[in-house]
Enzyme design. Structure first.
Site, PDB file in Angstrom:
ATOM      1  N   ARG A  41     114.299 -31.117 -10.729  1.00  0.00           N
ATOM      2  CA  ARG A  41     113.521 -30.115 -10.021  1.00  0.00           C
ATOM      3  C   ARG A  41     112.240 -29.722 -10.772  1.00  0.00           C
ATOM      4  NH1 ARG A  41     115.708 -24.300  -9.383  1.00  0.00           N
ATOM      5  NH2 ARG A  41     117.605 -25.312 -10.129  1.00  0.00           N
ATOM      6  N   TYR A  76     117.502 -28.941 -13.406  1.00  0.00           N
ATOM      7  CA  TYR A  76     116.105 -28.791 -13.815  1.00  0.00           C
ATOM      8  C   TYR A  76     115.427 -30.120 -14.127  1.00  0.00           C
ATOM      9  CZ  TYR A  76     116.782 -23.724 -14.406  1.00  0.00           C
ATOM     10  OH  TYR A  76     117.030 -22.398 -14.209  1.00  0.00           O
ATOM     11  N   GLU A 109      90.211 -29.365 -53.929  1.00  0.00           N
ATOM     12  CA  GLU A 109      90.571 -29.564 -52.516  1.00  0.00           C
ATOM     13  C   GLU A 109      91.884 -28.818 -52.288  1.00  0.00           C
ATOM     14  OE1 GLU A 109      90.594 -33.784 -52.694  1.00  0.00           O
ATOM     15  OE2 GLU A 109      88.453 -33.856 -53.172  1.00  0.00           O
ATOM     16  N   HIS A 150      89.302 -45.096 -55.627  1.00  0.00           N
ATOM     17  CA  HIS A 150      89.960 -44.421 -54.496  1.00  0.00           C
ATOM     18  C   HIS A 150      90.874 -45.362 -53.702  1.00  0.00           C
ATOM     19  CE1 HIS A 150      87.337 -41.206 -55.578  1.00  0.00           C
ATOM     20  NE2 HIS A 150      87.655 -40.462 -54.536  1.00  0.00           N
ATOM     21  N   TYR A 173      74.827 -33.707 -54.464  1.00  0.00           N
ATOM     22  CA  TYR A 173      76.228 -34.126 -54.572  1.00  0.00           C
ATOM     23  C   TYR A 173      76.428 -35.532 -54.014  1.00  0.00           C
ATOM     24  CZ  TYR A 173      81.218 -34.552 -53.815  1.00  0.00           C
ATOM     25  OH  TYR A 173      82.504 -35.017 -53.812  1.00  0.00           O
ATOM     26  N   ASN A 186      84.379 -40.823 -47.044  1.00  0.00           N
ATOM     27  CA  ASN A 186      84.520 -39.487 -46.469  1.00  0.00           C
ATOM     28  C   ASN A 186      84.572 -39.619 -44.954  1.00  0.00           C
ATOM     29  OD1 ASN A 186      82.870 -36.680 -48.126  1.00  0.00           O
ATOM     30  ND2 ASN A 186      84.787 -37.693 -48.543  1.00  0.00           N
ATOM     31  N   PHE A 191      84.553 -33.171 -43.304  1.00  0.00           N
ATOM     32  CA  PHE A 191      85.627 -34.150 -43.538  1.00  0.00           C
ATOM     33  C   PHE A 191      87.017 -33.566 -43.326  1.00  0.00           C
ATOM     34  CE2 PHE A 191      84.120 -32.377 -47.631  1.00  0.00           C
ATOM     35  CZ  PHE A 191      85.199 -31.526 -47.879  1.00  0.00           C
TER      36      PHE A 191
END
Length: 513
Positions: free
Chosen positions: A283, A280, A415, A83, A53, A195, A329
């Site tokens: 405190r 609060y 994905e 990409h 791959y 990646n 990834f």
């Protein structure tokens, strides 16, 4: 001088220094042997018959398509170009450089198959000051931060845009001006570069560093607020916090005790004070900010691991003589860490805002004038500054909603579960900026309140903090244009100068394991 990092061993302290100072970074010489071995394994696989791959196949849903050996370089180049789909404002230079450093650390482990010459060019970009232009939107945080890292990789091949000597230009021109040559990517190199979780991790680390500094500021400023309303230090008793046992709570209480030691204001009302307990927000500061600190420390541990991780795919397992496709990834750990940081930032601001509200309210501030102005009525003082903190507190509450619980399928359902780590980490910058302002307004109120207690004085440590503020911003007497004061106070908080003069800068991160 180049800062040398050992892949797998970088610390949060090193990474923060690199980010803040913009240091050039290189990998230690010992990293090259593993890098070369992995690159050789990829070269061997690219020449073989077996489908591997990303080496001799297409990507994602196209993984079943075999690629001829003669086309492997084109495959990697096309991957980068296709990409580069990021949109939005560019990432700031310092965070972009940190992202590049993280990519160096990842590929430097010798499991990505990227050649030394490609890694060396990435190092040279850092050394020469070439910063790829990285759009901040487009990553869903699984299959890595594909779009942002593609824009980084594009600069290595002379595509896309970069900043060089403060000028935005074509990457090819930036490389030429710096005396560098673009690289022709070898098998798997494009995939190894894009990646990974380095965009999300860099943004989350910056969010962590700024959140820790804000927590440090909150500790100092809350001490000033305590003296401003003449609050009690009894809730800082060490035995009380030891009985509960949370490290962050113990550390915050200890720091507050140290900072407030010697306060005349505190000593003046130990006896005869008709109030039994403080609200609060005074405190419970150790319990709330301490719990936030514990979250930040936990998130820091996660991000330190991720900063040293190999998070691309497939991975080259040299000793096993395998190239294995997996899912390192997926940025779920980073998404969880970013959500934790967001919760901490939101809560530090929430309790700080209540202290601001306390100090401007004459029914609660133990005789301070309304809205901390010496002549209320004709003057409104810090009335609307408190409203601004309420607005920013509320905005941070909305931003703190988790991103990691969101997911959407992408890439033709290949994905089908994603982390959303990228925008989970990106929002931290805005949240920390908001918190800078909330804490900046709190110190304006607290110092104004402490000065109304004269001739009584606060502790020597807090007097130093007051002096730092007053060097920038004078006391508020008659009403004036306040926006500039709020900006200056926020910048003071962000700078770390306040905590530095109080001696606690950096100390609250020391318990990260």
């Amino acid at each position: 001088m180049t800062f040398q990092l050992t892949p797998g061993s970088a610390t949060l302290e090193q990474l923060e220094r690199i980010w803040r100072e913009g240091l050039p970074v290189g990998l230690g010489k010992n990293a090259r042997k593993a890098i070369d071995a992995a690159a050789h394994a990829v070269k061997k696989a690219a020449a073989g018959d077996a489908a591997v791959y990303g080496v001799n196949t297409g990507f994602g849903k196209l993984a079943s398509v075999r690629i001829k050996p003669a086309d492997t370089a084109k495959l990697q180049r096309n991957l980068i170009l296709s990409h580069c789909c990021g949109v939005g404002e560019p990432l700031d230079v310092k965070t972009t450089r940190l992202m590049m450093v993280l990519k160096l650390l990842s590929v430097g482990r010798g499991a990505s198959g990227i050649r030394w010459e490609t890694i060396e060019l990435l190092q040279n970009l850092l050394a020469s000051g070439i910063t790829p232009l990285i759009p901040t939107q487009g990553s869903v945080g699984a299959s890595g931060d594909l779009a942002p890292l593609a824009h980084m990789a594009a600069t290595l091949i002379g595509e896309g845009e970069a900043l060089f000597e403060s000028q935005r230009m074509n990457s090819a021109k930036a490389l030429e001006l710096a005396g560098l040559q673009p690289v022709v990517l070898g098998p798997k190199e494009g995939l190894g570069l894009i990646n990974g979780t380095q965009f999300s991790t860099a943004c989350a680390l910056v969010g962590l560093f700024e959140a820790i500094r804000n927590a440090e500021n909150a500790v100092v400023i809350s001490c000033l607020s305590t003296d401003a309303i003449m609050g009690s230090t009894a809730p800082l008793e060490p035995a009380m916090h030891k009985l509960r046992g949370h490290a962050g709570q113990i550390d915050v209480a200890s720091a507050m005790r140290s900072i407030m030691t010697g306060s005349e204001i505190r000593e003046s009302h130990r006896d005869g004070d008709t109030r039994v307990q403080d609200p609060y927000c005074i405190r419970c500061q150790p319990q709330v900010t301490g719990a936030a600190l514990d979250l930040l420390r936990f998130a820091g541990g996660t991000l330190e691991i991720e900063a040293n991780a190999v998070s691309d795919n497939p991975l080259v397992l040299v000793e096993e003589d395998k190239i294995v496709s997996g899912g390192n990834f997926h940025a779920e750990p980073v998404a969880f860490a970013a959500d934790q940081i967001a919760l901490a930032v939101s809560e530090i601001g929430a309790i700080a805002q209540r202290r601001v509200a306390l100090m401007v309210d004459p029914t609660l501030s133990f005789d301070l004038p309304p809205f901390l102005t010496p002549e209320p009525g004709i003057n409104s003082g810090l009335m609307i500054a408190e409203v601004t903190t309420a607005a920013l507190m509320s905005e941070n509450k909305h931003l703190a909603n988790p991103c990691s619980t969101d997911s959407t399928p992408t890439s033709a359902n290949q994905e089908d579960h994603v982390s959303m780590a990228a925008h989970g980490a990106l929002r931290l910058a805005r949240m920390n900026d908001n918190l800078n302002v909330i804490l900046g307004v709190e110190i304006l109120c607290a110092v104004q309140g402490v000065e109304f207690r004269a001739p009584l004085r606060t502790s020597r440590t807090l007097q130093n903090a007051i002096a730092v503020l007053r060097d920038r911003i004078p006391a508020l007497e008659d009403d004036r244009f306040l926006s500039g004061d709020l900006t200056s106070a926020a910048e003071l908080v962000k700078s770390g100068e306040l905590v530095d003069v109080c001696g606690i800068v950096g100390t609250l991160l020391e318990s990260v394991e």
